[in-house]
Design a protein around this motif. Structure first.
Motif, PDB file in Angstrom:
ATOM      1  N   HIS B 416       0.845  -1.198   0.000  1.00 53.64           N
ATOM      2  CA  HIS B 416       0.000   0.000   0.000  1.00 53.64           C
ATOM      3  C   HIS B 416       0.876   1.241   0.000  1.00 53.64           C
ATOM      4  CE1 HIS B 416      -3.184  -2.697   1.136  1.00 53.64           C
ATOM      5  NE2 HIS B 416      -2.542  -3.036   2.244  1.00 53.64           N
ATOM      6  N   MET B 417       0.364   2.313  -0.603  1.00 55.31           N
ATOM      7  CA  MET B 417       1.068   3.591  -0.496  1.00 55.31           C
ATOM      8  C   MET B 417       0.717   4.244   0.843  1.00 55.31           C
ATOM      9  SD  MET B 417       2.987   3.873  -3.059  1.00 55.31           S
ATOM     10  CE  MET B 417       3.576   5.565  -2.998  1.00 55.31           C
ATOM     11  N   TYR B 418       1.703   4.869   1.437  1.00 55.90           N
ATOM     12  CA  TYR B 418       1.429   5.694   2.625  1.00 55.90           C
ATOM     13  C   TYR B 418       0.822   7.012   2.149  1.00 55.90           C
ATOM     14  CZ  TYR B 418       5.634   8.113   1.110  1.00 55.90           C
ATOM     15  OH  TYR B 418       6.528   8.810   0.350  1.00 55.90           O
ATOM     16  N   SER B 419       0.333   7.790   3.076  1.00 58.49           N
ATOM     17  CA  SER B 419      -0.244   9.089   2.727  1.00 58.49           C
ATOM     18  C   SER B 419       0.883  10.090   2.504  1.00 58.49           C
ATOM     19  CB  SER B 419      -1.159   9.577   3.852  1.00 58.49           C
ATOM     20  OG  SER B 419      -1.373  10.966   3.716  1.00 58.49           O
ATOM     21  N   GLU B 420       1.048  10.496   1.248  1.00 59.38           N
ATOM     22  CA  GLU B 420       2.125  11.430   0.922  1.00 59.38           C
ATOM     23  C   GLU B 420       1.930  12.756   1.672  1.00 59.38           C
ATOM     24  OE1 GLU B 420       4.755  10.404  -1.287  1.00 59.38           O
ATOM     25  OE2 GLU B 420       5.590  12.161  -0.296  1.00 59.38           O
ATOM     26  N   PHE B 474       9.206  18.209  18.474  1.00 61.21           N
ATOM     27  CA  PHE B 474       9.809  17.128  17.687  1.00 61.21           C
ATOM     28  C   PHE B 474       9.250  15.785  18.152  1.00 61.21           C
ATOM     29  CE2 PHE B 474      13.154  13.905  16.959  1.00 61.21           C
ATOM     30  CZ  PHE B 474      13.175  13.948  15.578  1.00 61.21           C
ATOM     31  N   GLY B 475       9.147  15.637  19.477  1.00 57.60           N
ATOM     32  CA  GLY B 475       8.597  14.392  20.021  1.00 57.60           C
ATOM     33  C   GLY B 475       7.163  14.185  19.551  1.00 57.60           C
ATOM     34  N   ALA B 476       6.362  15.252  19.629  1.00 48.74           N
ATOM     35  CA  ALA B 476       4.959  15.141  19.216  1.00 48.74           C
ATOM     36  C   ALA B 476       4.865  14.821  17.724  1.00 48.74           C
ATOM     37  CB  ALA B 476       4.223  16.439  19.540  1.00 48.74           C
ATOM     38  N   SER B 477       5.797  15.377  16.934  1.00 51.18           N
ATOM     39  CA  SER B 477       5.766  15.132  15.480  1.00 51.18           C
ATOM     40  C   SER B 477       5.906  13.650  15.166  1.00 51.18           C
ATOM     41  CB  SER B 477       6.892  15.878  14.773  1.00 51.18           C
ATOM     42  OG  SER B 477       6.897  17.229  15.129  1.00 51.18           O
ATOM     43  N   GLN B 478       6.572  12.923  16.047  1.00 47.63           N
ATOM     44  CA  GLN B 478       6.774  11.500  15.758  1.00 47.63           C
ATOM     45  C   GLN B 478       5.474  10.704  15.901  1.00 47.63           C
ATOM     46  OE1 GLN B 478       9.409  11.289  14.121  1.00 47.63           O
ATOM     47  NE2 GLN B 478       9.810  13.349  14.890  1.00 47.63           N
ATOM     48  N   LEU B 479       4.481  11.300  16.587  1.00 51.53           N
ATOM     49  CA  LEU B 479       3.181  10.638  16.632  1.00 51.53           C
ATOM     50  C   LEU B 479       2.531  10.666  15.250  1.00 51.53           C
ATOM     51  CD1 LEU B 479       1.997  12.076  20.067  1.00 51.53           C
ATOM     52  CD2 LEU B 479       2.950   9.810  19.595  1.00 51.53           C
ATOM     53  N   ILE B 480       2.857  11.704  14.467  1.00 51.89           N
ATOM     54  CA  ILE B 480       2.363  11.739  13.079  1.00 51.89           C
ATOM     55  C   ILE B 480       2.945  10.550  12.322  1.00 51.89           C
ATOM     56  CG2 ILE B 480       2.223  13.094  10.953  1.00 51.89           C
ATOM     57  CD1 ILE B 480       2.796  15.595  12.635  1.00 51.89           C
ATOM     58  N   PHE B 481       4.254  10.299  12.555  1.00 51.78           N
ATOM     59  CA  PHE B 481       4.932   9.159  11.911  1.00 51.78           C
ATOM     60  C   PHE B 481       4.191   7.870  12.236  1.00 51.78           C
ATOM     61  CE2 PHE B 481       8.883   6.288  11.976  1.00 51.78           C
ATOM     62  CZ  PHE B 481       8.880   6.104  10.609  1.00 51.78           C
ATOM     63  N   LEU B 482       3.888   7.705  13.527  1.00 50.34           N
ATOM     64  CA  LEU B 482       3.170   6.502  13.955  1.00 50.34           C
ATOM     65  C   LEU B 482       1.832   6.399  13.230  1.00 50.34           C
ATOM     66  CD1 LEU B 482       3.316   4.143  15.994  1.00 50.34           C
ATOM     67  CD2 LEU B 482       2.088   5.589  17.615  1.00 50.34           C
ATOM     68  N   GLY B 483       1.147   7.539  13.131  1.00 48.75           N
ATOM     69  CA  GLY B 483      -0.143   7.551  12.438  1.00 48.75           C
ATOM     70  C   GLY B 483      -0.004   7.170  10.972  1.00 48.75           C
ATOM     71  N   LEU B 485       2.280   5.329   9.633  1.00 54.41           N
ATOM     72  CA  LEU B 485       2.605   3.902   9.529  1.00 54.41           C
ATOM     73  C   LEU B 485       1.348   3.047   9.727  1.00 54.41           C
ATOM     74  CD1 LEU B 485       5.966   3.701  11.524  1.00 54.41           C
ATOM     75  CD2 LEU B 485       5.630   3.876   9.064  1.00 54.41           C
ATOM     76  N   ILE B 486       0.565   3.372  10.766  1.00 55.29           N
ATOM     77  CA  ILE B 486      -0.648   2.585  11.042  1.00 55.29           C
ATOM     78  C   ILE B 486      -1.598   2.686   9.860  1.00 55.29           C
ATOM     79  CG2 ILE B 486      -2.718   2.521  12.501  1.00 55.29           C
ATOM     80  CD1 ILE B 486      -0.858   3.291  14.867  1.00 55.29           C
ATOM     81  N   TRP B 490      -2.631  -0.744   7.683  1.00 53.17           N
ATOM     82  CA  TRP B 490      -3.970  -1.334   7.842  1.00 53.17           C
ATOM     83  C   TRP B 490      -5.081  -0.632   7.068  1.00 53.17           C
ATOM     84  CZ3 TRP B 490      -1.123  -1.558  12.717  1.00 53.17           C
ATOM     85  CH2 TRP B 490      -0.734  -2.872  13.033  1.00 53.17           C
ATOM     86  N   PHE B 491      -4.909   0.659   6.769  1.00 51.21           N
ATOM     87  CA  PHE B 491      -6.064   1.378   6.247  1.00 51.21           C
ATOM     88  C   PHE B 491      -5.901   1.928   4.841  1.00 51.21           C
ATOM     89  CE2 PHE B 491      -6.075   1.673  10.888  1.00 51.21           C
ATOM     90  CZ  PHE B 491      -7.294   1.065  11.150  1.00 51.21           C
ATOM     91  N   SER B 492      -4.678   1.990   4.355  1.00 56.29           N
ATOM     92  CA  SER B 492      -4.475   2.612   3.048  1.00 56.29           C
ATOM     93  C   SER B 492      -5.131   1.771   1.962  1.00 56.29           C
ATOM     94  CB  SER B 492      -2.984   2.748   2.768  1.00 56.29           C
ATOM     95  OG  SER B 492      -2.806   3.214   1.451  1.00 56.29           O
ATOM     96  N   LYS B 493      -5.888   2.444   1.082  1.00 49.87           N
ATOM     97  CA  LYS B 493      -6.570   1.732   0.008  1.00 49.87           C
ATOM     98  C   LYS B 493      -5.757   1.792  -1.277  1.00 49.87           C
ATOM     99  CE  LYS B 493     -10.997   1.321   1.858  1.00 49.87           C
ATOM    100  NZ  LYS B 493     -10.649   1.890   3.162  1.00 49.87           N
TER     101      LYS B 493
END
Lengths: 319, 538
Positions: B416-420, B474-483, B485-486, B490-493
């Protein structure tokens, strides 16, 4: 003389606060001549106050300059590439992947730059490592979490002056977790000295080559006063040597620079440089105070003799 | 190429019959184990990152507000140990596991069962190490460098030493596996000098690992016996020497820092040609530069110890040797720029991270050059200048490269492609805040603020506050990374094509996305123009 020095400091400090951020940063970078102690907004090393301390300062500035120039060239080329060779601008990729001439050039030029930097650095290092011809010896011993200073000799005469030097009471009270005290309120002589002040500063004369012999009693510490231009590890079982020759009277502050346990951040160093006359007076007072009742406990009284013996041993091995 | 052949094998995948436990815990598949490594590394990245948040929160303003100094020291120590051994190294092993067999045309790693063991040691090693934070006496607080005598004052020495032994065993087995795979499992025609630069970088890194991890094990074992068995290796009172530990430790430690950057060089050398649509400039020079850096890494260790009072001759030798590293490193940076020159560039998230890597890693290299100059180092050593330096090379260097690699290969891994869009949001947040976080630390160091202190003079307050704000964001930005990846997993169409990127070259892109269970069951035929770095005639 010292009072004059502080007045100047105080005026400079107040003037700086009026400047606003840009002026403050400019001062931080370029206005460092007399400011040996850390200043808010300081951007560069201090040139220091000793006959040696301009060497690391200049080396730092030269190396920084070289890096900035190389950075502008390399990143500049990169940004030009990113704008010129974009697919969205219709750029067609070229096929080449090799150019011997260019590769030789960009290997050789850094080598030349490195050789010149190495030459400068080696010269500075040789000056630093020459501890000969000192007129005074001070033994510095690191403890968890305080410093001990033994004045071993001065102008060829052995001395028996020694004391412990630890964080001042005001800083110590303020630094306790949730003390409710304001670090900005910790002041001494018009300077904000939170965590950078001690009960007994190391008093030394100016215009005197002072040799430091540095060791530690428990774990490794590091004796670091930025205005002197160096730090030297204090290691149990090892006696390191370093030297300084201070040009300007003043109070120069530093800290332990090697992690040494829970209070590593709370064992500052204060060097009070005074004129040779003032130092002679201070020394006489110390010796007077020390001799009649022999107040020092047995262990500390034995230490200077031991220190002298160790220094003698060190001298003979260097010999 | 071998694409059609492998597609036929697709039905042969038997992992669908396996339950969760069998698939993941008993796995011998290089992709599943690679995934385990990467997930473990991400978990450790967040644990180590949370320790960093504690550090930056305490340093937000002068005075102690949150933690006791001893706990602060536990945080700095654990942050380093977790990030180095838990986040960066396993991430590279995970990437190597996933990509090396696919890049050299092999069906799997050479030693699949050992592969399983080398991963599954790690959770136990880190459980041991992290558990010390909850034990009486607390965790290690003597710094990740564990300098005695301080480090053996800690109550947790035995736990940490044992955990490090386990991590070392895991690393050595991982390295043996990678060397065995690269040397024995290449498809016919995949000559050594046709391998992707990433594979080369891992081959060299694996040799570094095998050379130095036993040295670390020896050093920490001596700590253990000094503490519990009355030896005096590092105890001056018994005739030992605390400086000996530093020599042994940094003989491991300096190659170790290159273990954490050489695979990053390899990753960047894959990504830039892909998005510049142009073969990598100077392929052989790139390989030779990595090998030179690896060799030099063994003769520069004492530049970490300039302030311990080395003899003049030693200081000069280690200064010159250290400065020499700037030459091959410079060649690599120049070659990356030359790869971009004359290309046809697009700027997808992996390329953005790769470009940020080149610039910010180079800034870390510049401060490294300054640190090599001994008289200047007497000022910089053990100040925040050093902290700024190694975070530029490790965060904007190693970790940016790992993120670039993740964005680059995750469409291949998942299909799947990630969200660019969100990838770019993650990139721009990371690159801005990481500089707000670490750039002011240069100034703090130059002004004389020592590292590893929980509290500081008010003169250091403004830059510490800026740095902390950068750190939190910077720490909070890594939650975007996690999002991202998830979402991708699992969700990318959006299905990924086999090639994924227009300019992608190399064997891994000839496989389907996601690739089959066994990468190449039939050895692919190597076409020079399809090599990862392009067809290079020299």
């Amino acid at each position: 003389m010292r009072a004059g020095g502080f007045g100047k400091h105080g005026i400079r400090f107040r003037a700086k606060q009026a400047f606003g951020v840009a002026g403050l940063m400019a001062l931080g970078l370029f206005g460092g001549t007399a400011q040996a102690n850390p200043q808010p907004g300081q951007l560069n090393l201090t040139p220091g106050v000793t006959t040696y301390s301009h060497i690391p300062y200049m080396l730092n500035n030269v190396a920084l300059g070289v890096c900035v120039v190389i950075g502008i060239l390399v990143f500049g080329a990169m940004f030009i590439a990113m704008f010129r060779f974009r697919k969205s601008r219709g750029a067609v990729p070229e096929k080449w992947s090799h150019n011997t001439t260019v590769e030789i050039i960009w290997t050789a030029i850094p080598v030349v730059i490195l050789i010149s930097l190495a030459w400068l650095a080696t010269d500075g290092l040789r000056k630093f490592s020459d501890t000969t011809g000192s007129q005074m010896t001070v033994k510095v011993t690191g403890y968890q979490w305080k410093w001990r200073y033994d004045y071993v000799d001065y102008l060829g005469k052995p001395l028996h002056v020694d004391f412990m030097s630890k964080l001042d009471d005001q800083s110590n009270a303020t630094r306790q977790l949730d003390s409710g005290l304001d670090p900005y309120a910790v002041k001494a002589d018009g300077e904000q000295t939170y965590l950078l002040n001690v009960d007994h500063p190391l008093v030394v004369p100016i215009h005197t080559k002072i040799r430091f012999v540095i060791t530690a009693d428990d774990v490794i510490h590091s004796w670091f006063v930025p205005a002197l231009g160096w730090k030297m590890d204090a290691i149990p079982g090892v006696i390191n040597a370093a030297w300084t020759n201070i040009n300007t009277p003043g109070i120069y502050r530093g800290q332990c620079a090697e992690l040494c346990g829970q209070d590593h951040g709370f064992m500052p160093i204060v060097v009070k440089a005074v004129s040779q006359d003032d130092f002679a007076k201070w020394l006489a007072d110390q010796q007077k105070a020390a001799t009649p009742p022999a107040p020092a406990p047995a262990s500390t009284a034995a230490a200077p003799a031991q220190a002298t013996a160790q220094v003698a041993a060190k001298q003979s091995t260097q010999g | 190429m071998a694409h059609a052949a492998t597609h036929d094998e697709h039905h042969d995948e038997h992992h669908e019959h396996l339950n969760f436990f069998q698939r993941w815990v008993m796995s011998t598949n290089h992709k599943d184990i690679g995934t385990l490594y990467l997930v473990f590394s991400l978990l450790m990245f967040f644990i180590g990152g949370s320790f960093a948040m504690v550090i930056r929160a305490e340093l937000f303003k002068p005075g102690l507000q949150l933690v006791q100094p001893y706990f602060f020291n536990e945080m700095t120590t654990m942050h380093a140990l977790v990030m180095i051994f838990g986040a960066v190294m396993p991430a590279f092993v995970g990437l190597g596991n996933w990509m090396i067999p696919m890049m050299v045309g092999a069906p799997d790693m050479a030693l699949p069962r050992m592969n399983n063991l080398s991963f599954w040691i790690l959770p136990f090693a880190f459980a041991l190490m992290l558990s010390t934070l909850f034990l009486p006496g607390g965790g290690p607080a003597g710094g990740w460098t564990m300098y005695p005598p301080l480090s053996i004052q800690s109550a947790s020495t035995a736990y940490v030493v044992f955990a490090i032994h386990l991590m070392g065993i895991s690393s050595i087995m991982g390295a043996i596996n990678i060397i065995a795979t690269i040397l024995n499992m290449r498809a016919p025609g995949m000559d050594l000098l046709k391998m992707p630069v990433f594979v080369w970088s891992w081959l060299i890194t694996a040799f570094l690992l095998i050379a130095v991890m036993p040295v670390l094990a020896g050093a920490v074992t001596m700590l253990l016996t000094d503490k519990y068995f009355n030896t005096h290796f590092f105890d001056a009172a018994g005739g030992g020497d605390p400086v000996l530990f530093q020599h042994v430790f940094w003989f491991f430690g300096h190659p170790e820092v290159y273990i954490m950057i050489l695979p990053a060089f390899g990753i960047i050398s894959e990504i830039i040609p892909t998005f510049a649509r142009k073969p990598i400039f100077g392929y052989k020079a790139m390989v030779f530069a990595i090998a030179s850096i690896a060799f030099l890494s063994f003769i520069v260790w004492a530049h970490h110890m300039f302030a311990v009072g080395l003899p003049l001759g030693a200081e000069i030798f280690f200064m010159y040797a250290t400065m020499l590293i700037a030459v091959p490193t410079g060649v690599k940076v120049f070659n990356w720029v030359a790869t971009m020159w004359g290309g046809s560039m697009t700027f997808e998230t992996p390329m953005l991270f790769a470009i940020a890597f080149v610039i910010l890693f180079t800034i870390g290299g510049f401060s490294g050059l300054m640190l090599a100059l001994v008289p200047a180092d007497f000022q910089y050593h053990d100040t925040y200048f050093v902290v700024a330096h190694f975070h530029y090379v490790l965060v904007t260097g190693a970790i940016f490269a790992i993120m670039a690699a993740t964005y680059y290969w995750i469409p291949k891994w998942t299909g799947h492609m990630y969200s660019e869009f969100w990838g770019k949001v993650h990139f721009w947040n990371s690159v801005v805040w990481v500089n707000v976080l670490f750039f002011p630390q240069h100034f703090l160091g130059l002004a004389g603020m020592p590292r590893r202190i929980p509290d500081y003079n008010v003169a250091f307050a403004n830059f510490n506050m800026i740095s902390s704000i950068g750190g939190f964001l910077f720490g909070a930005s890594q939650l975007i990374f996690l999002g991202v990846l998830i979402h991708c997993v699992w969700f990318s169409k959006k299905k990924a094509t086999d090639r994924v990127w227009e300019g992608a070259r190399g064997l891994e892109w000839t496989l389907s996305s996601p690739p089959p269970h066994h990468s190449f069951t039939i050895a692919p035929v190597i076409h020079d123009e399809e090599l990862a770095h392009g067809h290079v005639e020299d």
